[in-house]
Design a protein around this motif. Structure first.
Motif, short mmCIF file in Angstrom:
data_model
loop_
_atom_site.label_atom_id
_atom_site.label_comp_id
_atom_site.label_asym_id
_atom_site.label_seq_id
_atom_site.Cartn_x
_atom_site.Cartn_y
_atom_site.Cartn_z
N GLN A 71 -10.92 1.52 14.38
CA GLN A 71 -12.08 2.36 14.11
C GLN A 71 -11.78 3.49 13.14
N ARG A 72 -10.59 4.09 13.27
CA ARG A 72 -10.31 5.33 12.54
C ARG A 72 -9.13 5.25 11.59
N GLY A 73 -8.49 4.09 11.48
CA GLY A 73 -7.26 3.98 10.70
C GLY A 73 -7.41 4.43 9.26
N GLU A 74 -8.39 3.89 8.56
CA GLU A 74 -8.57 4.23 7.14
C GLU A 74 -8.92 5.70 6.99
N LEU A 75 -9.80 6.20 7.85
CA LEU A 75 -10.20 7.60 7.78
C LEU A 75 -9.01 8.52 8.05
N ALA A 76 -8.19 8.16 9.01
CA ALA A 76 -7.00 8.96 9.31
C ALA A 76 -6.07 9.02 8.11
N GLY A 77 -5.88 7.88 7.45
CA GLY A 77 -5.02 7.85 6.27
C GLY A 77 -5.54 8.74 5.17
N GLN A 78 -6.84 8.70 4.93
CA GLN A 78 -7.43 9.54 3.90
C GLN A 78 -7.30 11.02 4.24
N ALA A 79 -7.47 11.35 5.52
CA ALA A 79 -7.37 12.74 5.95
C ALA A 79 -5.94 13.26 5.79
N LEU A 80 -4.94 12.43 6.12
CA LEU A 80 -3.55 12.83 5.95
C LEU A 80 -3.23 13.06 4.48
N ARG A 81 -3.69 12.15 3.66
CA ARG A 81 -3.42 12.30 2.22
C ARG A 81 -4.04 13.58 1.69
N ALA A 82 -5.29 13.84 2.06
CA ALA A 82 -5.97 15.06 1.61
C ALA A 82 -5.25 16.31 2.08
N ALA A 83 -4.74 16.29 3.30
CA ALA A 83 -4.04 17.46 3.85
C ALA A 83 -2.79 17.77 3.04
N SER A 142 0.85 -1.18 0.00
CA SER A 142 0.00 0.00 0.00
C SER A 142 0.88 1.23 0.00
N LYS A 143 0.56 2.20 -0.84
CA LYS A 143 1.35 3.43 -0.92
C LYS A 143 0.75 4.54 -0.08
N LEU A 144 -0.39 4.32 0.50
CA LEU A 144 -1.08 5.37 1.23
C LEU A 144 -1.26 4.98 2.69
N PRO A 145 -1.42 5.99 3.56
CA PRO A 145 -1.61 5.67 4.98
C PRO A 145 -2.91 4.93 5.27
N GLY A 146 -3.89 4.96 4.37
CA GLY A 146 -5.18 4.33 4.62
C GLY A 146 -5.10 2.82 4.67
N ARG A 147 -6.10 2.19 5.22
CA ARG A 147 -6.12 0.73 5.35
C ARG A 147 -7.49 0.22 4.94
N LYS A 148 -7.52 -0.82 4.14
CA LYS A 148 -8.79 -1.43 3.73
C LYS A 148 -9.47 -2.06 4.95
N PRO A 149 -10.79 -1.92 5.06
CA PRO A 149 -11.49 -2.49 6.22
C PRO A 149 -11.28 -3.98 6.39
N THR A 180 20.73 14.59 8.69
CA THR A 180 20.57 15.03 10.08
C THR A 180 19.52 16.14 10.15
N GLY A 181 19.08 16.44 11.38
CA GLY A 181 18.21 17.60 11.60
C GLY A 181 16.80 17.48 11.07
N PHE A 182 16.36 16.28 10.71
CA PHE A 182 15.02 16.10 10.15
C PHE A 182 14.08 15.62 11.25
N GLU A 183 13.10 16.44 11.60
CA GLU A 183 12.13 16.09 12.63
C GLU A 183 10.80 16.76 12.32
N GLY A 184 9.75 16.31 12.99
CA GLY A 184 8.44 16.92 12.76
C GLY A 184 7.35 16.25 13.57
N THR A 185 6.17 16.86 13.52
CA THR A 185 5.01 16.36 14.24
C THR A 185 3.76 16.61 13.42
N VAL A 186 2.89 15.61 13.39
CA VAL A 186 1.59 15.72 12.74
C VAL A 186 0.52 15.34 13.76
N PHE A 187 -0.56 16.13 13.82
CA PHE A 187 -1.68 15.82 14.70
C PHE A 187 -2.94 15.59 13.86
N LEU A 188 -3.76 14.66 14.30
CA LEU A 188 -5.11 14.48 13.76
C LEU A 188 -6.08 14.57 14.92
#
Length: 247
Positions: free
Chosen positions: A214-226, A34-41, A152-160
């Motif tokens: 419960q939210r894995g696939e939806l989270a993946g879709q939201a991240l991709r859209a963002a 899978s190339k996307l964060p989403g997951r098939k049910p 080096t020096g690569f860091e970050g944070t993502v929130f949903l």
């Protein structure tokens, strides 16, 4: 007799090394499922593997966002392709046993490489070994002015955030040593009506399996859209906060 015994031990050692390397190459050569964060049910993929793919996808996208003019390759491209397409040197000089290895992030403009792993000591050691192996192979064939190093020096944070004050997921990553980027998923319980400062200050917990289910696939879709600038997926009533928003 002593010479024969030494040659036998050397031969056996070489055979053992090659068997291990071939097995590793076989695993590396398999295309990602899978190339996307989403997951098939109905997916049977282990949850840890799913979250790992989601992390790789987000971290790779974020690196591209931060370096929009660089030539960047991800783990869908092997060393042969990186050397050739990245104009590092002659890819035909790569040994057959290593040319199909695939680093997680390779930037052929900044001349850096990153291997992405979960944030634990065993994975960190594995990432260090893999990054070193990739760098050694690339630099063996790269032109003198195109040698790579560990990034080096690569860091970050993502929130949903789900709904207003709903469950808050966090994906964070850091690069504590050259070439090794470590990620961690975490979770904050829902707290309706709380301010953003209150949400971030909440106790950070391990992401519960039921949340992922419960939210894995939806989270993946939201991240991709963002990252692609699209609309939130149907059913997602929350917010995605990318590293630029967090800063």
């Amino acid at each position: 007799m002593k010479n024969n015994g030494a040659r036998t031990r050397s031969t056996l050692g070489l055979v053992g090394f090659l068997l291990v390397l071939v097995a590793a190459l076989g695993a590396q050569a398999q295309p990602p499922s899978s190339k996307l964060p989403g997951r098939k049910p109905d997916s049977r993929e282990p949850w840890g593997a799913f979250l790992g793919k989601a992390a790789h996808e987000v971290i790779g996208r974020e690196y591209s966002v931060q370096h929009p003019t660089n030539v960047v390759f991800f783990d869908t491209v092997d060393l042969y392709g990186i050397v050739g397409k990245g104009k590092l040197g002659n890819p035909k000089r790569l040994p057959e046993l290593v040319k199909r290895l695939r680093p997680d992030i390779t930037d052929t403009v900044a001349l850096v490489l990153f291997e992405i792993k979960p944030d634990d000591e065993e994975s960190r050691r594995e990432g260090r070994k893999q990054a070193g192996r990739y760098l050694a192979a690339l630099n063996e064939v790269a032109e003198p002015d195109k040698k790579l190093t560990g990034g080096t020096g690569f860091e970050g944070t993502v929130f949903l955030e789900f709904e207003n004050g709903g469950a808050l997921w966090k994906l964070s990553w850091r690069t504590p040593e050259p070439g090794v980027t470590l990620y961690r998923w975490s979770y904050r319980r829902k707290k309706p009506g709380a301010s953003w400062e209150e949400r971030v200050a909440q106790k950070e917990e391990e992401l519960p399996r039921e949340e992922v289910e419960q939210r894995g696939e939806l989270a993946g879709q939201a991240l991709r859209a963002a990252y692609e600038g699209g609309e939130h997926p149907k059913g997602f009533q929350g917010q995605v906060y990318l590293p630029a928003d967090c800063r």
